[in-house]
Design a protein around this motif. Structure first.
Motif, PDB file in Angstrom:
ATOM      1  N   ASP A  32      -3.134 -35.694  -7.273  1.00 59.55           N
ATOM      2  CA  ASP A  32      -4.218 -36.323  -6.529  1.00 59.55           C
ATOM      3  C   ASP A  32      -5.525 -35.843  -7.165  1.00 59.55           C
ATOM      4  N   LYS A  33      -6.418 -36.787  -7.450  1.00 62.51           N
ATOM      5  CA  LYS A  33      -7.629 -36.451  -8.207  1.00 62.51           C
ATOM      6  C   LYS A  33      -8.480 -35.373  -7.532  1.00 62.51           C
ATOM      7  N   LYS A  34      -8.395 -35.286  -6.214  1.00 64.04           N
ATOM      8  CA  LYS A  34      -9.262 -34.333  -5.513  1.00 64.04           C
ATOM      9  C   LYS A  34      -8.891 -32.881  -5.818  1.00 64.04           C
ATOM     10  N   TYR A  35      -7.704 -32.652  -6.368  1.00 63.18           N
ATOM     11  CA  TYR A  35      -7.293 -31.277  -6.723  1.00 63.18           C
ATOM     12  C   TYR A  35      -7.563 -30.942  -8.188  1.00 63.18           C
ATOM     13  N   LEU A  36      -8.181 -31.866  -8.914  1.00 62.77           N
ATOM     14  CA  LEU A  36      -8.391 -31.670 -10.353  1.00 62.77           C
ATOM     15  C   LEU A  36      -9.284 -30.460 -10.632  1.00 62.77           C
ATOM     16  N   ASN A  37      -8.934 -29.693 -11.682  1.00 59.48           N
ATOM     17  CA  ASN A  37      -9.816 -28.611 -12.115  1.00 59.48           C
ATOM     18  C   ASN A  37     -10.052 -28.741 -13.619  1.00 59.48           C
ATOM     19  N   ASP A  38     -10.867 -27.851 -14.186  1.00 58.18           N
ATOM     20  CA  ASP A  38     -11.208 -27.989 -15.610  1.00 58.18           C
ATOM     21  C   ASP A  38     -10.227 -27.254 -16.529  1.00 58.18           C
ATOM     22  N   ARG A  39      -9.136 -26.756 -15.994  1.00 62.76           N
ATOM     23  CA  ARG A  39      -8.139 -26.083 -16.841  1.00 62.76           C
ATOM     24  C   ARG A  39      -7.039 -27.051 -17.309  1.00 62.76           C
ATOM     25  N   VAL A  40      -7.156 -28.327 -16.912  1.00 60.08           N
ATOM     26  CA  VAL A  40      -6.231 -29.358 -17.408  1.00 60.08           C
ATOM     27  C   VAL A  40      -7.056 -30.535 -17.921  1.00 60.08           C
ATOM     28  N   LYS A  41      -6.404 -31.396 -18.698  1.00 65.66           N
ATOM     29  CA  LYS A  41      -7.123 -32.527 -19.294  1.00 65.66           C
ATOM     30  C   LYS A  41      -6.573 -33.846 -18.739  1.00 65.66           C
ATOM     31  N   VAL A  42      -7.480 -34.735 -18.329  1.00 63.60           N
ATOM     32  CA  VAL A  42      -7.051 -36.042 -17.799  1.00 63.60           C
ATOM     33  C   VAL A  42      -6.864 -37.016 -18.967  1.00 63.60           C
ATOM     34  N   ILE A  43      -5.687 -37.664 -19.039  1.00 63.67           N
ATOM     35  CA  ILE A  43      -5.472 -38.633 -20.112  1.00 63.67           C
ATOM     36  C   ILE A  43      -5.268 -40.060 -19.585  1.00 63.67           C
ATOM     37  N   PHE A  44      -5.168 -40.170 -18.250  1.00 63.68           N
ATOM     38  CA  PHE A  44      -5.050 -41.510 -17.659  1.00 63.68           C
ATOM     39  C   PHE A  44      -5.407 -41.397 -16.185  1.00 63.68           C
ATOM     40  N   GLU A  45      -6.043 -42.438 -15.675  1.00 66.26           N
ATOM     41  CA  GLU A  45      -6.438 -42.400 -14.262  1.00 66.26           C
ATOM     42  C   GLU A  45      -6.013 -43.683 -13.573  1.00 66.26           C
ATOM     43  N   LEU A  46      -5.390 -43.518 -12.414  1.00 65.02           N
ATOM     44  CA  LEU A  46      -5.027 -44.664 -11.584  1.00 65.02           C
ATOM     45  C   LEU A  46      -6.043 -44.717 -10.458  1.00 65.02           C
ATOM     46  N   ASN A  47      -6.972 -45.668 -10.562  1.00 63.52           N
ATOM     47  CA  ASN A  47      -7.975 -45.793  -9.512  1.00 63.52           C
ATOM     48  C   ASN A  47      -7.505 -46.842  -8.522  1.00 63.52           C
ATOM     49  N   LEU A  48      -7.117 -46.393  -7.340  1.00 58.66           N
ATOM     50  CA  LEU A  48      -6.465 -47.315  -6.404  1.00 58.66           C
ATOM     51  C   LEU A  48      -7.440 -48.201  -5.642  1.00 58.66           C
ATOM     52  N   ASN A  49      -8.730 -47.933  -5.785  1.00 60.19           N
ATOM     53  CA  ASN A  49      -9.696 -48.782  -5.078  1.00 60.19           C
ATOM     54  C   ASN A  49     -10.163 -49.954  -5.928  1.00 60.19           C
ATOM     55  N   GLN A  50      -9.655 -50.002  -7.158  1.00 59.44           N
ATOM     56  CA  GLN A  50     -10.089 -51.092  -8.046  1.00 59.44           C
ATOM     57  C   GLN A  50      -9.537 -52.425  -7.585  1.00 59.44           C
TER      58      GLN A  50
END
Lengths: 413, 145
Positions: free
Chosen positions: B127-145
């Motif tokens: 869940d994006k709200k738990y994201l921190n800077d010690r991992v790298k995002v390579i894809f995002e599923l934006n469910l409000n799109q």
């Protein structure tokens, strides 16, 4: 030879499991044990006509039984080198012939030099139809069991040999093409005892194309029926061969017709499945072409389902029909002994022919992420001299109808 | 009769609920991973067992959310439009036919973050709200799109 082969694979798994593969990988990434099973109860058959869903099973004569659908499996996957895996699967189910050789369903090594190429060697599932590599895995399909008319006639669950698969994404979807070769066989129950068949070599090819919502596949296989073993059949063939031509000129012709050894068999099938917006459909059609009437048949099914939440309701229509018509031997001999032999020959020929179709209704309830409960009712019409999938206590000289009620629980763990 | 109908409708809505949870989901890897981004199809290929390697040829360690989590149901539904029962049956087929090893299910987003931080070849989703800077995002599923 087989024991040596299994010993080699087991040794490889143990040896390489102790080696370092990847600093990131823990033991649980490299060595996985999975299990699956089905616990089921069915009521099926008539007093004189026994139902079974696998030719390797005994008949069920108008009785309840937990054995036809119940099966337990254990699978070990070992990631032994960066591109090399080993897989062993053992199966526990009630079969007519139970020994170590039948319990080990799979034992093979997989070598994957690139993402597109997979080479396997050992004992593997034989890829003839949609469910052929998971026919024991009830959780993976909708119905209480693989469709009887389509899956029961081919009792082969594995082969020993190699296969080579190419897979890739193309515009239409995910494409796979596989070729394989090796040997196979089966130990089955027939009306008057046990029957073993060995087929070598067997060659085949499979092409499939799938997206997230549909899958289409086509298969071809060719084999040589190398050896058949059955005490009763051997006695009949010997008697036919020794019958003087002046007593019954066609005796040796019937011997050739009933004897499977030396014949070729060719299998062609097409399959399609669909799963979108809670509608499910699956269909397969096949033809087995052979000069041995026991295996020459055409069969198929169409299954439709509707998922409502965790419950899927489904219906299936299916058929299987031998390519050969029943035979009536005439003129009959005036000699009582020859006449009796003609009776036995006619019954033996007709008893293996298949002519039946079924209609099924059922529901599957996915009440847990790895468990499903299924209830199914099948109504089967078996035509006169078309009971080759049944165990017959008397010749099937009239049409009959059968009901099969089943309730089962499938799981993977 | 109408009560039964409403109950039935409520039952169907409840059953379909995972697909209607609104949470943005991010697919994450270790910062040392040379992959900078993946397309939706590449993520589908990895999580549906169709590809055993990252596009650059390295072999991923795939991780999954708990088997009964809503996030997992949403993730797969958004990627494939398949319900969790269909996904579970699909993966059972792959695993028991030896075609692929299923992503390992972890207990929580916290554990997912911890595992991806520690393993150079790991790939997971949270869940994006738990994201921190010690991992790298390579894809995002934006469910409000």
């Amino acid at each position: 030879m087989r024991q040596f082969f299994f010993f080699c694979i087991a040794s490889l798994i143990i040896f390489f499991s102790a080696q370092s593969v990847n600093a990131d990988e823990t033991f649980r990434d490299r060595f996985r044990i999975s299990s699956f099973g089905t616990l089921g109860i069915t009521h099926a058959g008539k007093d004189q006509f026994g139902y079974r869903n696998e030719l390797t099973h005994k008949g069920q004569f108008n009785q309840f039984s937990i054995f036809p659908d119940s099966v337990f499996g254990l699978q070990v996957n070992a990631h032994i080198l960066p591109n090399l895996n080993a897989t062993v699967q053992v199966i526990a189910e009630k079969q007519v012939k139970q020994n170590f050789n039948n319990i080990v369903d799979w034992a093979y090594l997989t070598y994957q030099p690139s993402s597109n190429i997979t080479l396997r060697g050992g004992r593997m599932g034989i890829d003839l139809f949609m469910l052929s590599e998971y026919r024991n895995l009830g959780f993976a399909y909708l119905w209480a069991r693989p469709i009887t008319e389509f899956y029961t006639p081919v009792s082969l669950s594995h082969f020993e040999g190699i296969d080579l698969k190419y897979s890739n994404n193309i515009d239409l979807g995910y494409f796979e093409f596989k070729v394989y070769g090796g040997q196979t066989g089966s130990d089955i129950r027939v009306n008057r005892g046990d029957f073993s068949v060995r087929m070598r070599p067997i060659f085949g090819a499979v092409a499939s194309l799938e997206t997230n919502h549909w899958k289409a596949r086509a298969t071809f296989a060719a084999t040589h029926i190398d050896e058949t073993r059955s005490t009763q059949l051997r006695q009949l063939l010997t008697t036919l061969d020794e019958t003087p031509a002046f007593l019954w000129p066609k005796a040796s012709g019937f011997s050739d017709l009933i004897n499977g050894e030396g014949n070729q068999a060719y299998y062609y099938s097409l399959g399609f499945s669909y799963d979108k917006n809670n509608w499910l459909a699956q269909s397969e059609f096949a033809i087995t072409d052979s000069s041995w009437p026991s295996v020459a048949l055409t069969n198929g099914y169409l299954s439709l389902g509707r998922r409502i939440g965790p419950v899927t309701f489904y219906t299936v229509g299916s058929y299987a029909k031998s390519l050969n018509d029943p035979k009536t031997i005439s003129p009959r001999s005036s000699q009582p002994e020859v006449n009796a032999l003609q009776d036995i020959t006619e019954n033996s020929f007709n008893a293996v022919l298949v002519n039946q179709n079924s209609f099924s209704l059922g529901m599957r309830w996915d009440f847990h992420t790895n468990m499903a409960l299924k209830a199914q009712w099948d109504h089967t019409w078996v035509r006169k001299n078309g009971g080759g999938l049944l165990i017959l206590r008397e010749p099937l000289v009239r049409d009959i109808e059968l009901n099969i009620f089943s309730l089962n629980l499938s799981f993977v763990y | 009769m109408s009560i039964i109908r409403y109950l039935l409708i409520a039952f169907v809505i409840l059953a379909l609920l995972p697909a209607s949870v609104s949470a943005d989901i991010v697919v994450i890897v270790n910062p040392a991973n040379k992959i900078e981004s993946l397309s939706k199809r590449q993520v589908v290929d990895l999580y549906m067992g169709r590809k055993s390697h990252f596009p650059n040829g390295t072999r991923p360690l795939r991780f999954d959310q708990p088997s009964n989590s809503n996030l997992r149901a949403v993730f797969y539904y958004q990627l494939t439009q398949m319900s969790l029962p269909s996904i579970n049956a699909y993966w059972a087929r792959l695993v028991f036919t030896g075609r692929a090893s299923a992503p390992l299910a972890l207990a929580s987003d916290d554990e997912m973050l911890e595992v991806v931080e520690k393993n150079q070849h790991a790939i997971g989703y949270i869940d994006k709200k738990y994201l921190n800077d010690r991992v790298k995002v390579i894809f995002e599923l934006n469910l409000n799109q």
